[in-house]
Motif scaffolding. Sequence first.
Motif, PDB file in Angstrom:
ATOM      1  N   LEU A   6       0.826  -1.205   0.000  1.00 38.57           N
ATOM      2  CA  LEU A   6       0.000   0.000   0.000  1.00 38.57           C
ATOM      3  C   LEU A   6       0.862   1.256   0.000  1.00 38.57           C
ATOM      4  N   ASP A   7       1.898   1.283   0.807  1.00 38.35           N
ATOM      5  CA  ASP A   7       2.788   2.448   0.858  1.00 38.35           C
ATOM      6  C   ASP A   7       3.366   2.750  -0.523  1.00 38.35           C
ATOM      7  N   GLN A   8       3.753   1.714  -1.253  1.00 42.25           N
ATOM      8  CA  GLN A   8       4.308   1.906  -2.601  1.00 42.25           C
ATOM      9  C   GLN A   8       3.232   2.416  -3.560  1.00 42.25           C
ATOM     10  N   MET A   9       2.029   1.851  -3.484  1.00 40.82           N
ATOM     11  CA  MET A   9       0.953   2.287  -4.389  1.00 40.82           C
ATOM     12  C   MET A   9       0.532   3.721  -4.094  1.00 40.82           C
ATOM     13  N   ARG A  10       0.584   4.120  -2.843  1.00 39.61           N
ATOM     14  CA  ARG A  10       0.180   5.481  -2.448  1.00 39.61           C
ATOM     15  C   ARG A  10       1.116   6.549  -3.022  1.00 39.61           C
ATOM     16  N   LYS A  11       2.295   6.162  -3.484  1.00 41.65           N
ATOM     17  CA  LYS A  11       3.215   7.128  -4.099  1.00 41.65           C
ATOM     18  C   LYS A  11       2.675   7.651  -5.425  1.00 41.65           C
ATOM     19  N   ASP A  12       1.746   6.909  -6.035  1.00 36.63           N
ATOM     20  CA  ASP A  12       1.112   7.340  -7.276  1.00 36.63           C
ATOM     21  C   ASP A  12      -0.066   8.241  -6.888  1.00 36.63           C
ATOM     22  N   PRO A  13      -0.039   9.516  -7.275  1.00 36.21           N
ATOM     23  CA  PRO A  13      -1.121  10.433  -6.890  1.00 36.21           C
ATOM     24  C   PRO A  13      -2.512   9.930  -7.286  1.00 36.21           C
ATOM     25  N   ALA A  14      -2.615   9.194  -8.372  1.00 31.17           N
ATOM     26  CA  ALA A  14      -3.910   8.675  -8.823  1.00 31.17           C
ATOM     27  C   ALA A  14      -4.453   7.598  -7.886  1.00 31.17           C
ATOM     28  N   LEU A  15      -3.574   7.023  -7.064  1.00 23.56           N
ATOM     29  CA  LEU A  15      -3.981   5.941  -6.166  1.00 23.56           C
ATOM     30  C   LEU A  15      -3.993   6.365  -4.698  1.00 23.56           C
ATOM     31  N   SER A  16      -3.632   7.596  -4.437  1.00 30.11           N
ATOM     32  CA  SER A  16      -3.432   8.030  -3.049  1.00 30.11           C
ATOM     33  C   SER A  16      -4.702   8.019  -2.213  1.00 30.11           C
ATOM     34  N   ALA A  17      -5.868   8.127  -2.850  1.00 29.14           N
ATOM     35  CA  ALA A  17      -7.118   8.176  -2.089  1.00 29.14           C
ATOM     36  C   ALA A  17      -7.953   6.898  -2.215  1.00 29.14           C
ATOM     37  N   VAL A  18      -7.416   5.867  -2.867  1.00 22.98           N
ATOM     38  CA  VAL A  18      -8.156   4.617  -3.033  1.00 22.98           C
ATOM     39  C   VAL A  18      -8.294   3.941  -1.667  1.00 22.98           C
ATOM     40  N   PRO A  19      -9.520   3.616  -1.246  1.00 23.11           N
ATOM     41  CA  PRO A  19      -9.696   2.952   0.053  1.00 23.11           C
ATOM     42  C   PRO A  19      -8.959   1.615   0.094  1.00 23.11           C
ATOM     43  N   ALA A  20      -8.346   1.329   1.226  1.00 21.16           N
ATOM     44  CA  ALA A  20      -7.599   0.083   1.411  1.00 21.16           C
ATOM     45  C   ALA A  20      -8.204  -0.716   2.551  1.00 21.16           C
ATOM     46  N   ILE A  21      -8.477  -1.981   2.270  1.00 18.25           N
ATOM     47  CA  ILE A  21      -8.994  -2.907   3.273  1.00 18.25           C
ATOM     48  C   ILE A  21      -7.941  -3.991   3.437  1.00 18.25           C
ATOM     49  N   PHE A  22      -7.599  -4.274   4.674  1.00 19.07           N
ATOM     50  CA  PHE A  22      -6.616  -5.321   4.951  1.00 19.07           C
ATOM     51  C   PHE A  22      -7.304  -6.578   5.441  1.00 19.07           C
ATOM     52  N   MET A  23      -6.732  -7.728   5.070  1.00 15.47           N
ATOM     53  CA  MET A  23      -7.168  -9.019   5.600  1.00 15.47           C
ATOM     54  C   MET A  23      -5.992  -9.599   6.372  1.00 15.47           C
ATOM     55  N   THR A  24      -6.272 -10.087   7.570  1.00 16.57           N
ATOM     56  CA  THR A  24      -5.191 -10.632   8.373  1.00 16.57           C
ATOM     57  C   THR A  24      -5.675 -11.756   9.274  1.00 16.57           C
ATOM     58  N   ALA A  25      -4.814 -12.742   9.453  1.00 14.92           N
ATOM     59  CA  ALA A  25      -5.096 -13.822  10.404  1.00 14.92           C
ATOM     60  C   ALA A  25      -4.656 -13.408  11.803  1.00 14.92           C
ATOM     61  N   ARG A  26      -3.807 -12.402  11.870  1.00 15.68           N
ATOM     62  CA  ARG A  26      -3.312 -11.917  13.173  1.00 15.68           C
ATOM     63  C   ARG A  26      -4.052 -10.641  13.554  1.00 15.68           C
ATOM     64  N   ALA A  27      -5.328 -10.765  13.741  1.00 13.78           N
ATOM     65  CA  ALA A  27      -6.156  -9.590  14.000  1.00 13.78           C
ATOM     66  C   ALA A  27      -6.114  -9.190  15.474  1.00 13.78           C
ATOM     67  N   GLN A  28      -4.952  -8.772  15.930  1.00 15.21           N
ATOM     68  CA  GLN A  28      -4.825  -8.281  17.295  1.00 15.21           C
ATOM     69  C   GLN A  28      -5.339  -6.848  17.332  1.00 15.21           C
ATOM     70  N   HIS A  29      -5.981  -6.507  18.430  1.00 17.22           N
ATOM     71  CA  HIS A  29      -6.607  -5.197  18.555  1.00 17.22           C
ATOM     72  C   HIS A  29      -5.623  -4.059  18.242  1.00 17.22           C
ATOM     73  N   SER A  30      -4.413  -4.149  18.745  1.00 15.98           N
ATOM     74  CA  SER A  30      -3.438  -3.068  18.534  1.00 15.98           C
ATOM     75  C   SER A  30      -3.064  -2.937  17.055  1.00 15.98           C
ATOM     76  N   GLU A  31      -2.939  -4.061  16.371  1.00 15.95           N
ATOM     77  CA  GLU A  31      -2.598  -4.026  14.947  1.00 15.95           C
ATOM     78  C   GLU A  31      -3.753  -3.422  14.142  1.00 15.95           C
ATOM     79  N   ILE A  32      -4.974  -3.817  14.470  1.00 15.65           N
ATOM     80  CA  ILE A  32      -6.147  -3.273  13.786  1.00 15.65           C
ATOM     81  C   ILE A  32      -6.234  -1.770  14.002  1.00 15.65           C
ATOM     82  N   GLU A  33      -6.056  -1.344  15.234  1.00 10.85           N
ATOM     83  CA  GLU A  33      -6.111   0.088  15.548  1.00 10.85           C
ATOM     84  C   GLU A  33      -5.040   0.863  14.779  1.00 10.85           C
TER      85      GLU A  33
END
Length: 127
Positions: free
Chosen positions: A65-92
């Motif tokens: 995501l950090d790399q894609m955000r460098k493209d101004p055309a992609l900077s505002a595209v919503p990002a949803i993450f999927m994770t098996a390690r859904a610890q509260h601190s990581e989600i926050e």
Amino acid sequence: MIKLLHVEDDADIREIALMALEMSGEFEVLQCNSGNDALEKVSEFAPDVFLLDMMMPGMTGRETLDQMRKDPALSAVPAIFMTARAQHSEIEELLANGAADVISKPFDPMALSEQIKQAIEKSIQRT
């Protein structure tokens, strides 16, 4: 149609997600098996939303995501993450750094398209 870029290294998860999203009839999905693969294809596809696995070899979902955000055309595209390690601190942390949502694995295929649409809606309301 909602153009969704799905980046996931696990072929089984890609297949389940693709079937779930295609059944809804509301998504055009481009799947990539790595962050590097996504970086090669993202500009041409011009997605409306990213669905990114957090833990992938080589480049994490966050790094992708950090790399894609460098493209101004992609900077505002919503990002949803999927994770098996859904610890509260990581989600926050992900939400604080601009993620539209975090979906825990294993995910419910029948609810996936609705979760994505809700995350897009929340993202739009924040802007």
